[in-house]
Design a protein around this motif. Sequence first.
Motif: not given
Length: 638
Positions: A303, A565, A597, A600, A603-604, A609, A612
């Motif tokens: 993840t 997903s 979603y 994610s 986080d990006s 991260n 995604y």
Amino acid sequence: MSLLTDPSAGSGKIIKFLLKWERPLCFLLYISGIIWLLLLALPTFNDNTYFSENALLPGLVTTESNLEQTSKQYYYELINEMKHYPDTMPYAWLAAKLNQLQLDVYIHNFSLVYPFQEQKFTGQNIYGIIRAPRAASTEAIIVSVPFRPVNSIYLDTAPSVALLLAFAKFCRKQKYWAKDIIFLITEHEQLGIQAWLDAYHGVTSGDEGVLISGDLAGRAGSIQAAINLELHSMKISSIDVKVEGLNGQLPNLDLFNLAQNMIAKGGIKHSVQKRFDVRYKNKLKNWRYHFQTLLMMIGTQATGIPTGNHGLFHRFGIEAITLEGFEKRGQRNPDENFYQVGRVVESIIRSLNNLLERFHQSYFFYLLPSTDTYISIGLYIRSLVLIIAGVFIKAFSIWQRLQISPSAEDKKSVATTTKQSKIIKDDGFDIGIITSEILWAHIFGVIIASSPSALTYIGRKAFNLRTEDSIYLGFAAITILSLALPLYPKRVIKYKNSALICVIASVELATVLMCIAMHNFSLALVVAIVYVPMILPITPKQKSGSKCRSLLSFLWILLHPFVTSNILILCYTYANFSTDPFLSILFRSYRASKQAYVFSIMDSMIYGNWFYNVAVSTIFPIWLLFWNILCANSVKST
């Protein structure tokens, strides 16, 4: 390169063998990779952990701390103070306690600009520094705790704060420290630690203007290692050592070994993935237990989400782990084992104090089937290589067939293919069509990757939707569009063009997976296991409508990133709420998908991260290219 450019290369015995047995060979390699992965949990494939860094001198120092009573006093004072601040951190009380210990105390202010609604949130971190009496503040060690207020949905960390204060009081009296020690208490979980690290190093890790890290009033030396504490009770029965970091990064194996060794020496049960070491007499049972532990680490690492605040240190070259302590039930004295916990922390920090240089001698890439064994990259990478090898062979075989004339194919005579083969002329492929297909598929992926802000704005202005609803429904509409575009109007494309697109997409997928594996093996492995067996049967066909083709198209729809997903979240919801009515499970799954979603994407944007971004801008375009091949009718080019 001659194999890819010389038509006569197909006359070799190896080439003939690959062309004849391509599909069985590819599936055999895939199955071999799966079998190799299963074998990794066997003791034969595991090495016992050991220390590569002799300078740590683990366990050779005589521990002196007795933090039981001091921790108890701080704990009850903190609990009383937290009752007055149920939603925030008691900044004044924490700063006062650190000042009483004569530390250099600083408060760090940071803010988060929520990108979708332009709301601003603020937070504060508190940290104190003990300057090294035997050095010039060139190096530092961090002991951190995420503060969680009374109303937090997460497990309590007040015992961790109490232990941190007690340990700081102990450290202040010692004169043998060769490194600065930073005692850091952060707010808002990983937001606080990310803001502090960005401010400490003067960088911005995520998107510009989202997480505003601010400035630090005081600094120490270059940070060598960090220990994050998450003790949820004053009664500790076991300590789980967490290692997974952002984007699948792991700390040096020596640090993990150090923590496990010191916890075991302190007489406390230790675990990894919240699973203790169990040795069954039955070999099959023993393998299954360790394989489950291995799978849990692979799933967590894939993840790219850190399992604790420690996971954000790794990108700065700082080795870090989280020690999560769980409650001990049925114990008479609620604080009797905090004596051992304090000594475990002291042993780890004093061993880190002995370091002469950064961690570098042991492994940075490994998998853990238990607390005292590991699997090195030289062993586990082979499973992925075997799986991916089939994709390369498939691409190579299609390329070789493109260089054989139609008459040779019709006769299916391997002996005469050399005489009947011809050099592909420049007009054999429509370069414009091929380039357009590939380019637009990737442009579509990039547009989707940058679409959340636009989807949120449209949903809020036009339909008064919340952020999570706008993004989810927007992705659902994009999914329907991506499925429908290749179907209408009915597309007819030259066989050679369709075949060459298949070659390029296969090579791209295999190359991307190998690149991802160099950083996050688990993510590459999961994607390969899911996608490769479905890609191997996909080849350009002149006729459509067969049952196998229809089944393959249906299964490929299930592998659309959006559909996959949702299916995974539905299965996870069912596993955790299996007793609920089916409609309730569907509603829970729908709500969890919307939140997943948004998280994610956030986080990006905040932490960098790239799960995604990889899924949308890399995996989705490749999926779309194969979907176009499945939906298009191919005709032989003359």
